[in-house]
Design an enzyme around this catalytic site. Structure first.
Site, short mmCIF file in Angstrom:
data_model
loop_
_atom_site.label_atom_id
_atom_site.label_comp_id
_atom_site.label_asym_id
_atom_site.label_seq_id
_atom_site.Cartn_x
_atom_site.Cartn_y
_atom_site.Cartn_z
N THR A 135 11.37 -80.37 27.34
CA THR A 135 12.73 -80.89 27.27
C THR A 135 13.56 -80.45 28.48
O THR A 135 14.56 -81.10 28.79
CB THR A 135 13.44 -80.43 25.98
N GLY A 176 0.12 -69.86 29.46
CA GLY A 176 1.37 -70.54 29.10
C GLY A 176 2.51 -69.57 28.86
O GLY A 176 3.51 -69.91 28.22
N SER A 189 3.91 -68.07 31.49
CA SER A 189 4.65 -68.16 32.73
C SER A 189 4.54 -66.96 33.66
O SER A 189 5.54 -66.38 34.10
CB SER A 189 6.11 -68.45 32.43
N GLU A 219 8.39 -73.34 43.34
CA GLU A 219 7.30 -73.94 42.57
C GLU A 219 7.25 -75.46 42.80
O GLU A 219 6.18 -76.03 42.98
CB GLU A 219 7.47 -73.61 41.08
N ASP A 251 11.46 -71.59 32.64
CA ASP A 251 10.69 -70.36 32.80
C ASP A 251 11.41 -69.36 33.70
O ASP A 251 11.51 -68.17 33.40
CB ASP A 251 9.31 -70.66 33.41
C1 GLA Z 1 6.10 -75.31 31.94
C2 GLA Z 1 7.25 -75.57 32.91
C3 GLA Z 1 8.60 -75.54 32.20
C4 GLA Z 1 8.60 -76.40 30.95
C5 GLA Z 1 7.36 -76.16 30.10
C6 GLA Z 1 7.24 -77.12 28.97
O1 GLA Z 1 6.15 -74.00 31.47
O2 GLA Z 1 7.24 -74.62 33.95
O3 GLA Z 1 9.62 -75.90 33.09
O4 GLA Z 1 8.72 -77.76 31.29
O5 GLA Z 1 6.15 -76.22 30.86
O6 GLA Z 1 8.27 -76.97 28.07
#
Ligand code: GLA
Length: 377
Positions: free
Chosen positions: A26, A114, A116, A150, A162
């Site tokens: 989102t 996932g 980050s 990024e 993130d």
């Molecule tokens: C990755 C991206 C974020 C976000 C998520 C999904 O982590 O870096 O910006 O879009 O996916 O919610």
């Protein structure tokens, strides 16, 4: 944790990974997210090396050295190097003067899970360089330039969630972030007798990056189609279900599904935030499940390993909510689970997962932590 001791001139930085309770895919659609930093981090040590241009970075985690000159920044074929080079590039693009530096880093964030590690790397380095060379960058500028690194250097058209979580989080809180105006509300991460447990599929399907940018493009195209007849619509936030349904025949089924997911997910974030504030974990958790089903069926970013882990929790009373987290196609599920059931659950799901996929998942218990912290020795 210290990677090196002694010199007074070292700066240390602790840069956290993040979780997201709800509000997936989102952020780049100018919607709502509910992330926070976690108590798992990348640790940096940085110092000026007395050189004008020459820099070295050593990653203990990758057991890899990177050497470069500040006036010759070019993309590398290695992703982790591009995070570093991208941040340096973005800082210099903003007219800030860097000098030669030495950086050592060590990560306790699993890659591709996932949570980050990439934002932690970008934001940690940017924060360290800001302190080391007194660049005068605000926290928000660090968020923005890390995201730009990024987007421009690594090539992932990621949103801002993130990096925002990695820098702006407050210990013990979730951030209800509106990615339209970037207004944030801090909500106590109060899960009563429950804990947040991440279950790592330990897979990271290679389509993830390409598919991520494709999802973003699909949403942008759908928005353009809707805008042709509704000039007042600026983002998907201006679209409601009725308007979307009036475009049923002009949008492809895929475009329709993507937008439907985004609209529903935004309203789930609002609902979930209210439920959490009211202490209604059952309703909060139900919305997490709905989020997963939307990501699986409408946004199509899940995978069989993630679905298996979420399905496995569905009949467990002691699990309030479970969903895939982050970009998708692998990585972790996030679960709200009664604390004294964690050991039993881990044992059970571990053997079921191993039976199905041939290897066990990994478990990570996390708490809502503080954003990036910098310190001088
Ligand atoms: C990755 C991206 C974020 C976000 C998520 C999904 O982590 O870096 O910006 O879009 O996916 O919610």
């Amino acid at each position: 944790m210290s990677l090196q001791s002694g010199s007074k001139t070292w700066i240390t930085v602790e840069s956290p990974g993040r979780i997201n309770l709800i509000g997936e895919h989102t952020d780049y659609n100018r919607g709502l997210v509910l992330p926070t930093a976690i108590n798992k981090k990348i640790f940096f040590e940085l110092r000026a090396n007395g050189e004008d241009k020459s820099c070295t970075v050593f990653s203990e985690t990758y057991n890899s050295h990177l050497e470069f000159d500040l006036d010759k920044i070019a993309k590398s074929s290695s992703t982790w190097e591009n995070y570093i080079l991208g941040v340096v590039n973005e800082i210099q693009k903003r007219g800030k003067t860097l000098r030669g530096f030495e950086c050592r880093l060590k990560s306790e964030l699993p890659i591709g899970a996932g949570i980050s590690s990439s934002a932690a790397l970008e934001c940690g380095l940017a924060t360290g360089l800001n302190a080391l060379f007194n660049l005068g960058l605000s926290k928000f500028e660090i968020v923005q330039l890390s995201q730009a690194a990024e987007n421009n250097f690594v090539g992932s058209q990621c949103g801002i969630m993130d990096q925002y979580a990695s820098v702006m989080s407050k210990s013990g809180h979730l951030i209800l972030l509106d990615c339209l105006d970037l207004k944030a509300q801090y909500i106590p991460a109060d899960f009563g007798s429950c804990k947040i447990l991440l279950v790592n599929t330990k897979v990271s399907h290679s389509l993830a990056e390409g598919e991520y940018n494709t999802r973003r493009a699909e949403c942008e195209t759908a928005l353009e189609i809707i805008q042709q007849k509704n000039q007042e619509v600026k983002t998907l936030r201006d679209v409601d279900l009725e308007m979307l349904n009036s475009f049923r025949t002009q949008l492809s089924e895929t475009q329709y599904n993507r937008v439907l997911y985004v609209l529903e997910e935004n309203s789930r974030v609002i609902g979930a935030s209210k439920n959490l504030k009211a202490g209604d974990l059952r309703k909060f958790g139900d919305l997490m499940y709905q989020s997963h089903y939307g990501l699986r069926d409408l946004y199509e970013v899940s995978c069989k390993e993630l679905d298996f882990l979420v399905n496995y929790t569905e009949d467990k009373e002691y699990i309030y909510g479970s969903r895939m987290m982050g970009g998708g196609f692998g990585g972790c599920t996030i679960n709200i689970i009664v604390e004294d059931k964690i050991a039993e659950f881990e044992k059970e799901i571990s053997s079921a997962y191993e039976k199905k996929f041939g290897f066990p998942p990994e478990f990570i218990t996390v708490v809502a932590g503080e954003g990036v912290v910098v310190d001088r020795d």
